[in-house]
Design a protein around this motif. Sequence first.
Motif, PDB file in Angstrom:
ATOM      1  N   UNK A  70       0.822  -1.206   0.000  1.00 22.52           N
ATOM      2  CA  UNK A  70       0.000   0.000   0.000  1.00 22.52           C
ATOM      3  C   UNK A  70       0.857   1.258   0.000  1.00 22.52           C
ATOM      4  N   UNK A  71       1.889   1.243   0.837  1.00 25.85           N
ATOM      5  CA  UNK A  71       2.758   2.422   0.949  1.00 25.85           C
ATOM      6  C   UNK A  71       3.578   2.645  -0.311  1.00 25.85           C
ATOM      7  N   UNK A  72       4.045   1.557  -0.910  1.00 27.15           N
ATOM      8  CA  UNK A  72       4.894   1.687  -2.102  1.00 27.15           C
ATOM      9  C   UNK A  72       4.119   2.155  -3.312  1.00 27.15           C
ATOM     10  N   UNK A  73       2.828   1.867  -3.337  1.00 29.59           N
ATOM     11  CA  UNK A  73       2.016   2.210  -4.518  1.00 29.59           C
ATOM     12  C   UNK A  73       1.544   3.653  -4.519  1.00 29.59           C
ATOM     13  N   UNK A  74       1.727   4.356  -3.396  1.00 31.98           N
ATOM     14  CA  UNK A  74       1.248   5.738  -3.313  1.00 31.98           C
ATOM     15  C   UNK A  74       2.142   6.656  -4.142  1.00 31.98           C
ATOM     16  N   UNK A  75       1.595   7.340  -5.159  1.00 33.84           N
ATOM     17  CA  UNK A  75       2.411   8.299  -5.912  1.00 33.84           C
ATOM     18  C   UNK A  75       2.713   9.517  -5.050  1.00 33.84           C
ATOM     19  N   UNK A  76       3.960   9.948  -5.049  1.00 36.07           N
ATOM     20  CA  UNK A  76       4.369  11.083  -4.225  1.00 36.07           C
ATOM     21  C   UNK A  76       4.704  12.270  -5.112  1.00 36.07           C
ATOM     22  N   UNK A  77       4.118  13.402  -4.797  1.00 38.99           N
ATOM     23  CA  UNK A  77       4.393  14.625  -5.542  1.00 38.99           C
ATOM     24  C   UNK A  77       5.875  14.977  -5.379  1.00 38.99           C
ATOM     25  N   UNK A  78       6.547  15.232  -6.486  1.00 35.87           N
ATOM     26  CA  UNK A  78       7.967  15.558  -6.446  1.00 35.87           C
ATOM     27  C   UNK A  78       8.875  14.382  -6.741  1.00 35.87           C
ATOM     28  N   UNK A  79       8.276  13.172  -6.897  1.00 32.07           N
ATOM     29  CA  UNK A  79       9.092  11.976  -7.129  1.00 32.07           C
ATOM     30  C   UNK A  79       9.663  11.919  -8.535  1.00 32.07           C
ATOM     31  N   UNK A  80       9.227  12.830  -9.408  1.00 33.97           N
ATOM     32  CA  UNK A  80       9.679  12.807 -10.800  1.00 33.97           C
ATOM     33  C   UNK A  80      10.898  13.685 -11.047  1.00 33.97           C
ATOM     34  N   UNK A  81      11.458  14.258  -9.999  1.00 37.12           N
ATOM     35  CA  UNK A  81      12.630  15.112 -10.168  1.00 37.12           C
ATOM     36  C   UNK A  81      13.750  14.323 -10.842  1.00 37.12           C
ATOM     37  N   UNK A  82      14.289  14.888 -11.905  1.00 36.06           N
ATOM     38  CA  UNK A  82      15.380  14.236 -12.620  1.00 36.06           C
ATOM     39  C   UNK A  82      14.942  13.326 -13.739  1.00 36.06           C
ATOM     40  N   UNK A  83      13.639  13.109 -13.885  1.00 32.02           N
ATOM     41  CA  UNK A  83      13.124  12.254 -14.959  1.00 32.02           C
ATOM     42  C   UNK A  83      12.547  13.118 -16.071  1.00 32.02           C
ATOM     43  N   UNK A  84      13.002  12.892 -17.279  1.00 33.83           N
ATOM     44  CA  UNK A  84      12.550  13.705 -18.411  1.00 33.83           C
ATOM     45  C   UNK A  84      11.223  13.215 -18.965  1.00 33.83           C
TER      46      UNK A  84
END
Length: 621
Positions: free
Chosen positions: A272-286
């Motif tokens: 459950x915890x791993x599946x939660x999308x976190x805002x800001x997790x895309x830093x560094x990904x184009x």
Amino acid sequence: MSDVLTSRVSAAGASSSAAEPVLSVRGLTTAFRVDGDWKTVVKDVSFDVMPGETVAIVGESGSGKSVTSLSVMRLLAKGSSRIEGSILLNGKDLLALSDKEMRQVRGKDAAMIFQEPMTSLNPVFTIGRQISEALTCHGEIAKAEARAETVRLLEKVRIPNAASRFDDYPHQFSGGMRQRVMIAMALASRPRLLIADEPTTALDVTIQGQILDLIKVLQEEEGMSVLFITHDMGVVAEIADRTIVMYRGEAIETGATEDIFRNGRQPYTRALLSAVPRLGSMAGHSWPLRFPIVDVETGLRSEPSEVADTVERGAPVLDVRNLTTRFDVLGGVLGRKVGAVHAVENVSFDLAQGETLSLVGESGCGKSTTGRSITRLVQPNAGTVLLDGQDVLTLDTAAMRRTRRSIQMIFQDPFASLNPRMSVGATVAEPIVEHGLARGSEAREKAADLLKRVGLSPDMMKRYPHEFSGGQRQRICIARALALDPKVIVADESVSALDVSIKAQVCNLLMDLQQSLKLAFLFISHDMAVVERVSHRVAVMYLGEIVEIGPREAVFSNPRHSYTKKLMAAVPVPDPARRGIRRNLSVDELKSPVRPLGYVTPTRRYDEVAPGHLVRVDDGM
């Protein structure tokens, strides 16, 4: 398992307070009669809720969390349900009470807020009358005094102009304001326990933030305990002192929320915890990033991979210019036009092959109407919509029918989108047959292949929609949308109603299909964390207009418009350290898009703050 959990819960309660628990549940077992047999859906669950404490019960659909709360309130149908165990509220055994005695408990000692306020409020009575009734049915109180107390409650839950809204009806309130009315009604008799069953799931992110802040403040002011039911781990982190994780009817793990988040022992908890999308997790990904998939049985996590660049930079497959859609407002005795809802106002954007452009904003901002206007499910008033260079707004019925092969739509509620009388195979094959692409066995073979492509077995073709889970039904809708080999798919809140792990699987499926088929997606959503993960570009809408548009990385790392910043500030973050934080979001409702006759929309100006990143200025917000 239950004895271990009980000892942990009791220990946690003893350490937090020497007081007796407000709610003490022991060995709760609930079963339903199905086809003459009893099916157990909640198995031997035990927990305490201490004075002033917030306990969250978390789990996905079917885990038994809502049935647990309904069992506590004894709101299940008597003939088809069976509740066993012990439920003590303020030391009183609720299972030993008569129906009349239980009615006195509901609202006075324990109150409940449900997920969908419109189904809980009576549409034929004013909200003032409904809240007043909650006061009068639990004690002698004069009509004038009940009115004054109702206005005080409405003010307490931050309803603007509370006194003037006493005589308004539920349909005159927004979703967030209706939920505030439900909270006011729940607080009417000052209960010691408030049960909130998914109270924010159906709300926009900013309204959700306001409701969470409101519950925290009211809890501090009233000193009540809260039992909070949800599947959103971000919400759990922000509101709960302790957390109970349910899976297949059992409480598999419980403890302080911080311990659950940092040291979750059960594979399902970690999933459950791993599946939660976190805002800001895309830093560094184009480019868009797939969601991690965690096996709930083992806890093993597949690390997400970045989606390869398949965007073709040539002429856009979809080019929208100055799109305007308005709906007439009729009034007076003769029902004449007195104004218009400016649902979409002068909206422009383009979409390349293989690209995902996300439209975000609160309910009422016009994002869904934009999608429906582009597909001609509603008729726009002005503008151009070029699909492969052809203006779809000028096509006649026959030509538009042919053009719909190139642009398809996936809706939010898959169950409402599927015909309950048609088998899944017939549903997926229907557009193929209707457009003359194949018939008979050839159409069935193509339908089987489409189901296989979206992760379903071809042998499911003879089943009906009610025999599938919500996530599987959404996959069927995706297969049907792919049946005509479209170039553009409008996904309108297509994952909003799904549990977090199913949401991850469906988003990954959409990204994989995009990569293999070079599909262009117009992704309509209010979930900023999901949008950040799946998008190439993002457009933020407010009152029918785009206020900010640009590459995903630019918009999320450097939001420039005040409304974009407000949306991002409201996103729940799955970090228990934020539990004491108040967002201090404005409780004002989204302004009305209704304009009088003759209204002329101001000319808008946009600044390009970075390449492709446009922000509206002089907007008067």
